[in-house]
Design an enzyme around this catalytic site. Structure first.
Site, PDB file in Angstrom:
ATOM      1  N   ASP A   1       1.049 -11.741   6.528  1.00  0.00           N
ATOM      2  CA  ASP A   1       1.549 -10.880   5.460  1.00  0.00           C
ATOM      3  C   ASP A   1       2.893 -10.265   5.806  1.00  0.00           C
ATOM      4  O   ASP A   1       3.508  -9.615   4.967  1.00  0.00           O
ATOM      5  CB  ASP A   1       0.538  -9.763   5.145  1.00  0.00           C
ATOM      6  CG  ASP A   1       0.170  -8.939   6.364  1.00  0.00           C
ATOM      7  OD1 ASP A   1       0.517  -7.757   6.408  1.00  0.00           O
ATOM      8  OD2 ASP A   1      -0.476  -9.487   7.271  1.00  0.00           O
TER       9      ASP A   1
ATOM     10  N   ARG B   1       5.797 -13.263   0.585  1.00  0.00           N
ATOM     11  CA  ARG B   1       5.481 -13.651   1.958  1.00  0.00           C
ATOM     12  C   ARG B   1       4.343 -14.667   1.969  1.00  0.00           C
ATOM     13  O   ARG B   1       3.777 -14.966   0.925  1.00  0.00           O
ATOM     14  CB  ARG B   1       5.133 -12.402   2.760  1.00  0.00           C
ATOM     15  CG  ARG B   1       3.944 -11.684   2.229  1.00  0.00           C
ATOM     16  CD  ARG B   1       3.983 -10.197   1.985  1.00  0.00           C
ATOM     17  NE  ARG B   1       5.173  -9.481   1.707  1.00  0.00           N
ATOM     18  CZ  ARG B   1       5.510  -8.354   2.329  1.00  0.00           C
ATOM     19  NH1 ARG B   1       4.758  -7.894   3.301  1.00  0.00           N
ATOM     20  NH2 ARG B   1       6.581  -7.695   1.985  1.00  0.00           N
TER      21      ARG B   1
ATOM     22  N   ARG C   1      14.676  -0.249   0.681  1.00  0.00           N
ATOM     23  CA  ARG C   1      14.887  -1.559   1.283  1.00  0.00           C
ATOM     24  C   ARG C   1      15.370  -2.545   0.221  1.00  0.00           C
ATOM     25  O   ARG C   1      14.979  -2.458  -0.947  1.00  0.00           O
ATOM     26  CB  ARG C   1      13.594  -2.083   1.913  1.00  0.00           C
ATOM     27  CG  ARG C   1      12.892  -1.061   2.792  1.00  0.00           C
ATOM     28  CD  ARG C   1      11.813  -1.678   3.637  1.00  0.00           C
ATOM     29  NE  ARG C   1      10.739  -2.300   2.886  1.00  0.00           N
ATOM     30  CZ  ARG C   1       9.677  -2.891   3.450  1.00  0.00           C
ATOM     31  NH1 ARG C   1       9.594  -2.953   4.769  1.00  0.00           N
ATOM     32  NH2 ARG C   1       8.723  -3.434   2.719  1.00  0.00           N
TER      33      ARG C   1
ATOM     34  N   LYS D   1       9.898   2.230   0.457  1.00  0.00           N
ATOM     35  CA  LYS D   1       8.787   2.200   1.410  1.00  0.00           C
ATOM     36  C   LYS D   1       8.445   3.628   1.806  1.00  0.00           C
ATOM     37  O   LYS D   1       9.306   4.364   2.281  1.00  0.00           O
ATOM     38  CB  LYS D   1       9.144   1.387   2.647  1.00  0.00           C
ATOM     39  CG  LYS D   1       7.997   1.295   3.661  1.00  0.00           C
ATOM     40  CD  LYS D   1       8.370   0.395   4.822  1.00  0.00           C
ATOM     41  CE  LYS D   1       7.227   0.317   5.831  1.00  0.00           C
ATOM     42  NZ  LYS D   1       7.550  -0.582   6.963  1.00  0.00           N
TER      43      LYS D   1
ATOM     44  N   ASP E   1      -2.486   6.876   2.766  1.00  0.00           N
ATOM     45  CA  ASP E   1      -1.976   7.912   1.866  1.00  0.00           C
ATOM     46  C   ASP E   1      -0.709   7.483   1.136  1.00  0.00           C
ATOM     47  O   ASP E   1      -0.137   8.242   0.365  1.00  0.00           O
ATOM     48  CB  ASP E   1      -1.716   9.214   2.629  1.00  0.00           C
ATOM     49  CG  ASP E   1      -0.747   9.041   3.797  1.00  0.00           C
ATOM     50  OD1 ASP E   1      -0.082   7.983   3.872  1.00  0.00           O
ATOM     51  OD2 ASP E   1      -0.655   9.945   4.643  1.00  0.00           O
TER      52      ASP E   1
ATOM     53  N   GLY F   1       0.787  -1.221   0.000  1.00  0.00           N
ATOM     54  CA  GLY F   1       0.000   0.000   0.000  1.00  0.00           C
ATOM     55  C   GLY F   1       0.816   1.267   0.000  1.00  0.00           C
ATOM     56  O   GLY F   1       0.289   2.351  -0.263  1.00  0.00           O
ATOM     57  N   ARG F   2       2.102   1.161   0.296  1.00  0.00           N
ATOM     58  CA  ARG F   2       2.975   2.338   0.285  1.00  0.00           C
ATOM     59  C   ARG F   2       4.401   1.959  -0.108  1.00  0.00           C
ATOM     60  O   ARG F   2       5.362   2.609   0.299  1.00  0.00           O
ATOM     61  CB  ARG F   2       2.972   3.003   1.652  1.00  0.00           C
ATOM     62  CG  ARG F   2       3.341   2.057   2.785  1.00  0.00           C
ATOM     63  CD  ARG F   2       3.366   2.759   4.107  1.00  0.00           C
ATOM     64  NE  ARG F   2       3.539   1.809   5.192  1.00  0.00           N
ATOM     65  CZ  ARG F   2       3.749   2.156   6.448  1.00  0.00           C
ATOM     66  NH1 ARG F   2       3.832   3.422   6.765  1.00  0.00           N
ATOM     67  NH2 ARG F   2       3.889   1.239   7.389  1.00  0.00           N
TER      68      ARG F   2
END
Length: 619
Positions: A372, A302, A295, A225, A237, A204-205
């Site tokens: 997750d 996962r 990262r 990230k 957001d 999501g980000r």
């Protein structure tokens, strides 16, 4: 500038993924532009030398030319290829301090794994794919590069540390620009969160900005990230805030130097963009600064990556992903073996048990052990409300959002079992009846794997050689004393590593050994010492100095305590990143006494203000 539309089928002549591009070309392009740049793929049809052959020839010729003209300023020799990966292509590989010879490519992912057919970066339910194409959202305000990991840059990414001074690097690590030819991706996955199925989750980000294969032949996936919205952002957001980004950057590297499998953090970039967060979910929304961490991991797949496909009945996609993961990351498994999924599950069970035992050996609590957040490669990923336990307490919970204490440190092994069971449930559609029975037997072996590894690690932490049937009792006895006296976990083991046997025998504990002095207040401490010294006497051929040297090499003096991270964050919020840099340096050598760390009080009792610190899922 146009963003890439959905993936479609291409002929060999127009396939847009067969060419990697250097940082000299910065643009968000479309498939047509890529097609025009990919004529090299035609070589496969016309019998000309392969791309790898051309790379070898060009590299050999280029090396000779550079050497003949003395052009060593931008490169350093790394030839022949290290045996690290058992590769020897016979050509020169170099480390560069410019981006002109460095490139990323998404080819290995999008050429094999299905991509979302909807091109829009809109929040929605996604089906029948592994990835969605999603571009990072650049910050509006000025971006500052706060920190880099030189070891990651030079040891993994083949980049000279001087690249951190360039604007191209800052743009890359902050999501300002992407590399032509490397299609940014957001990964679709689901998961069980706090024991319940949460449905579609996903990146999501986070944006996977490409895959880099380094001089050792190692394949590394680079992910930003905090880099903006994706189709999986739900109500978020797409941003990460400064406090959580500082913690993730520091802890990723700290765990690596503690010897624990983990994702790595290459860089930390901070903006002045406003990000609004209700940190403790109490209605107090505050303005914070946005930040991005670059990262690096061998893979970001996962357990939830497979769960979402099983829950959606997308079995063909699930098999495709499983085969890709096995082929890329489990080379010892035979791809032609009908039991390959069973073998894969067996490996994940074993390595997950090992990982959690390692967490426990340093007092690390992940904080959000959802499916997750559990890697298929059994590495530590997704650092959120983690914490290193200070006073020994099996009920230690670092995450104030965990009201039911599900992920307390003493329950991590059980949660690992739960997550592996959910992995098995996801695999059941691709297993036959016999394989399902065998898989359950493998899962039942998890507890024994964990118990054996836990025992090995704590035996080593106590400096014990060989095995004795009473070793588990000795460890359990010590941990009970620590629990009763609230002795500091990290420093109690460290000070046992530094104190002499004569001092222990006489119960003459120096003032500086504050954690042991706390432990010594217990009425049964002397009884434990007697048993411990008798057991040390069974270390054949061992001396006390050798024991202390061995123990100090595995019992850290410094871990990233919450108060240390909080101190660095508070200064960082005032644009003082000195403690971020200090902690980064200290945590690279956690087993060595360091003057700067001692001066900062990193091996002393936590300050009184640290007792009220709270960490939540909000980041």
């Amino acid at each position: 500038m146009s963003c890439c539309p959905a993936r479609r089928s291409f002929s060999a002549e127009e396939e847009p993924w067969s060419h990697s591009y250097s940082f000299d070309s910065w643009v968000c392009t479309d498939w047509q532009s890529l097609k025009q740049s990919s004529s090299v793929s035609m070589s496969r049809q016309h019998g000309v030398p392969s791309l790898l052959t051309w790379v070898v020839l060009i590299c050999q010729a280029g090396c000779c030319l550079l050497d003949s003209i003395g052009a060593a300023g931008s490169f350093s020799h790394l030839c022949p290829v290290s045996n690290k990966s058992n590769l020897n292509h016979g050509y020169c590989e170099r480390k560069t301090n410019s981006f002109s010879m460095w490139s990323l490519s998404s080819q290995s992912l999008i050429a094999t794994l299905p991509v979302d057919t909807i091109p829009e970066n809109s929040i929605r339910k996604v089906r029948n794919c592994i990835f969605s194409v999603a571009y990072p959202t650049p910050f509006i305000s000025r971006v500052l590069l706060v920190a880099v990991s030189e070891e990651v840059l030079e040891g993994i990414l083949d980049l000279d540390v001087s690249v951190k001074e360039t604007d191209d690097f800052l743009q890359l690590v902050s999501g300002g620009k992407v590399v032509l030819g490397s299609i940014p991706l957001a990964h679709r996955y689901g998961g069980h969160q706090f024991g319940s199925w949460a449905g579609q989750l996903g990146d999501g980000r986070a944006h996977l900005i490409g895959v880099y294969t380094n001089r050792y032949g190692e394949r590394w996936e680079l992910q930003l990230k905090g880099s903006g919205k994706t189709p999986y952002s739900r109500n978020g957001d797409g941003r990460a805030v400064l406090r959580s980004s500082v913690r993730e950057f520091l802890c990723s590297e700290a765990m690596y130097y503690l010897g624990i499998p983990t994702s790595r953090a290459a860089s930390l970039a901070v903006s002045n963009d406003d990000v609004w967060r209700d940190q403790f979910y109490n209605g107090s929304v505050k303005k914070e600064r946005g930040a991005v961490v670059l990262r690096v991991a061998k893979s970001w797949f996962r357990i939830g990556s497979l769960e979402i496909l099983a829950h959606s009945g997308e079995l063909d996609v699930q098999r495709t992903l499983l085969d890709f993961v096995i082929q890329e990351h489990f080379p010892s498994i035979n791809m032609n073996d009908s039991n390959r999924y069973l073998d894969f599950f067996s490996r994940v069970v074993l390595e997950t048990a090992n990982l959690i035992a390692l967490w426990m050996s340093v007092g690390f609590a992940h904080g959000v052990c959802n499916t997750d957040n559990f890697s298929l490669l059994s590495i530590t990923i997704d650092y959120g409300p983690f914490g290193f336990m200070e006073s020994y307490d099996p009920n230690f919970v670092p995450n104030t959002s965990d009201d039911e204490r599900r992920y307390k440190i003493g329950n991590q092994a059980n949660v690992g079992m739960f997550n592996l069971y959910k992995l098995l449930q996801a695999l059941k559609p691709v297993l036959d009846h016999r394989q399902k029975q065998l898989a359950f037997q493998i899962l039942e072996g998890y507890s024994e794997h964990y118990y054996t590894r836990f025992t090995e690690l704590f035996r080593a932490k106590l400096g014990l050689l060989g095995e004795s049937e009473d070793d588990n009792y000795l460890t359990a006895f010590l941990l009970k004393l620590m629990e009763d006296t609230k002795a500091d976990f990290t420093m109690a083991f460290r000070q046992l590593s530094e104190i002499t046997q004569d001092q222990l025998k006489e119960l003459r504990i120096p003032q500086e050994f504050w954690a042991l002095r706390d432990l010594a207040k217990h009425k049964f401490f002397s009884d434990w010492v007697t048993i411990y010294l008798l057991r040390l006497g069974c270390n054949m051929g061992d001396s006390d100095s050798t024991r202390r040297k061995r123990m100090t090499a595995i019992n850290p003096r410094y871990v990233l305590r919450n108060w240390m991270a909080e101190s660095a964050v508070r200064k960082a919020e005032m644009n003082d990143f000195s403690e971020v840099h200090l902690l980064q340096e200290v945590l690279q050598h956690p087993f060595q006494r360091q003057t700067a760390a001692e001066k900062a009080g990193y091996s002393l009792r936590p300050p009184s203000w640290a007792k009220d610190l709270k960490v939540s899922c909000s980041s």
